[in-house]
Motif scaffolding. Structure first.
Motif, PDB file in Angstrom:
ATOM      1  N   ASP A 145       0.865  -1.169   0.000  1.00  0.00           N
ATOM      2  CA  ASP A 145       0.000   0.000   0.000  1.00  0.00           C
ATOM      3  C   ASP A 145       0.913   1.234   0.000  1.00  0.00           C
ATOM      4  O   ASP A 145       2.096   1.132   0.339  1.00  0.00           O
ATOM      5  CB  ASP A 145      -0.868  -0.029   1.269  1.00  0.00           C
ATOM      6  CG  ASP A 145      -1.565   1.296   1.520  1.00  0.00           C
ATOM      7  OD1 ASP A 145      -2.267   1.760   0.595  1.00  0.00           O
ATOM      8  OD2 ASP A 145      -1.406   1.870   2.619  1.00  0.00           O
ATOM      9  N   ASN A 147      -1.249  -0.323   5.981  1.00  0.00           N
ATOM     10  CA  ASN A 147      -1.696   0.218   7.267  1.00  0.00           C
ATOM     11  C   ASN A 147      -3.206   0.133   7.462  1.00  0.00           C
ATOM     12  O   ASN A 147      -3.705   0.456   8.533  1.00  0.00           O
ATOM     13  CB  ASN A 147      -1.283   1.688   7.399  1.00  0.00           C
ATOM     14  CG  ASN A 147      -2.157   2.600   6.545  1.00  0.00           C
ATOM     15  OD1 ASN A 147      -2.200   2.454   5.333  1.00  0.00           O
ATOM     16  ND2 ASN A 147      -2.874   3.513   7.176  1.00  0.00           N
ATOM     17  N   ASP A 177      -0.293   5.129   0.706  1.00  0.00           N
ATOM     18  CA  ASP A 177      -0.618   6.160   1.696  1.00  0.00           C
ATOM     19  C   ASP A 177      -0.511   5.620   3.121  1.00  0.00           C
ATOM     20  O   ASP A 177      -1.159   4.627   3.477  1.00  0.00           O
ATOM     21  CB  ASP A 177      -2.043   6.686   1.474  1.00  0.00           C
ATOM     22  CG  ASP A 177      -2.173   7.506   0.198  1.00  0.00           C
ATOM     23  OD1 ASP A 177      -1.133   7.976  -0.330  1.00  0.00           O
ATOM     24  OD2 ASP A 177      -3.311   7.691  -0.266  1.00  0.00           O
ATOM     25  N   ASP A 178       0.298   6.266   3.915  1.00  0.00           N
ATOM     26  CA  ASP A 178       0.513   5.917   5.325  1.00  0.00           C
ATOM     27  C   ASP A 178       1.151   4.546   5.525  1.00  0.00           C
ATOM     28  O   ASP A 178       1.184   4.023   6.638  1.00  0.00           O
ATOM     29  CB  ASP A 178      -0.791   6.045   6.150  1.00  0.00           C
ATOM     30  CG  ASP A 178      -1.254   7.502   6.200  1.00  0.00           C
ATOM     31  OD1 ASP A 178      -0.399   8.378   6.367  1.00  0.00           O
ATOM     32  OD2 ASP A 178      -2.458   7.752   6.026  1.00  0.00           O
ATOM     33  N   THR A 179       1.653   3.976   4.425  1.00  0.00           N
ATOM     34  CA  THR A 179       2.500   2.793   4.520  1.00  0.00           C
ATOM     35  C   THR A 179       3.897   3.175   4.029  1.00  0.00           C
ATOM     36  O   THR A 179       4.890   2.872   4.673  1.00  0.00           O
ATOM     37  CB  THR A 179       1.933   1.632   3.682  1.00  0.00           C
ATOM     38  OG1 THR A 179       0.650   1.268   4.212  1.00  0.00           O
ATOM     39  CG2 THR A 179       2.847   0.407   3.735  1.00  0.00           C
ATOM     40  N   ASP A 232      -6.219  -3.209   3.031  1.00  0.00           N
ATOM     41  CA  ASP A 232      -4.985  -3.908   2.669  1.00  0.00           C
ATOM     42  C   ASP A 232      -4.936  -5.330   3.202  1.00  0.00           C
ATOM     43  O   ASP A 232      -4.413  -6.223   2.537  1.00  0.00           O
ATOM     44  CB  ASP A 232      -3.764  -3.146   3.225  1.00  0.00           C
ATOM     45  CG  ASP A 232      -3.734  -1.703   2.759  1.00  0.00           C
ATOM     46  OD1 ASP A 232      -4.025  -1.464   1.581  1.00  0.00           O
ATOM     47  OD2 ASP A 232      -3.416  -0.814   3.579  1.00  0.00           O
TER      48      ASP A 232
HETATM   49 MG   LIG Z   1      -2.831   3.306   3.482  1.00  0.00          MG
END
Ligand SMILES: [Mg+2]
Length: 242
Positions: free
Chosen positions: A20, A186, A22-24, A191
């Motif tokens: 993933d 995340n 975004d934010d991973t 995910d």
């Molecule tokens: Mg994410």
């Protein structure tokens, strides 16, 4: 002894790793929260902050099936919320400001998260790495280009949603199916749970900020569920699979 073309590599339990974005790999939700704070300030004269945020979330939830994920849909939801809260009396200037903060969000800096670079570097070449992300096409392409991580990936999949079918399709296209695939991210909802449902490993790397619409219960009973505190632990986890 006759070799049939099977190499030790093809016998490994893992061939494809999905990441993933975004934010991973990089910060994302942080910027949405900053934008939301500005949005609340813009409407401060009309309602209480908490109420504005709740109404915005309701609008986002309603609109997901129309606009999909990403900043453009978020901007439209902010406008819709402003119209609702002011009962249609929101000044055109404020609508202009909302469009402005949405555009700003589309150009936020790309901050790569700790250990991302070294982890991708350690795995690239040994595994087929595929970036799997949802959101606005332009925005995700921009972030990938600015992150400097593009060369680590063998493929990029920008999808409208992440379901078990999505993962089955992607892991079959880029490998020999979900059985020898892993998804790292995340979001339990996008995910991990659907990747496990497809038959892949799901490796949850929690981020301190995760959108409420992305939270579901941890599938702790699933044999292919894993959780790590940081991406740095990923190569060791993979090695432990055999
Ligand atoms: Mg994410």
């Amino acid at each position: 002894m006759v070799w049939t073309g099977m190499t030790s590599m093809s016998l490994r339990p893992l061939a494809v790793i999905g990441f993933d974005a975004d934010d991973t790999l990089w910060q994302n939700e942080h910027y949405y929260r900053l934008t939301e704070r500005t949005f609340v300030d813009l409407l401060a004269g009309y309602a209480e902050g908490r109420n504005i945020s709740e109404r915005l979330l309701e609008a986002e939830r309603r609109n997901l099936s129309h606009y999909g994920f990403g900043i453009k849909g978020f901007t439209l939801s902010m406008i819709e919320t402003a119209l609702e809260i002011t009962e249609g009396r929101v000044p055109a200037r404020v609508i202009g400001d909302i469009l402005g903060i949405g555009r700003e969000l589309l150009s936020h800096p790309v901050d790569t998260l700790p250990h991302v670079h070294e982890t991708l570097e350690a795995l690239t070449g040994d595994y087929f790495l595929v970036l799997i992300t949802k959101g606005d096409l332009f925005d995700q392409e921009r972030k990938l280009a600015q992150s400097g991580l593009g060369d680590f990936f063998d493929a990029v999949e920008i999808v409208s949603d992440k379901t078990a079918t999505t993962y089955r399709r992607i892991f079959s296209r880029h490998g020999d199916g979900p059985e020898r695939a892993m998804m790292v991210g995340n979001s339990l909802k996008s995910d991990i749970v659907p990747a496990i449902a497809a038959g892949a490993f799901g490796v949850f790397v929690p981020h301190e900020l995760t959108w409420v619409l992305e939270s579901v219960e941890k599938p702790v009973e699933a044999p292919r569920f894993r959780e790590i505190d940081t991406l740095r632990a990923l190569p060791e986890l993979i090695a432990s699979l055999g």
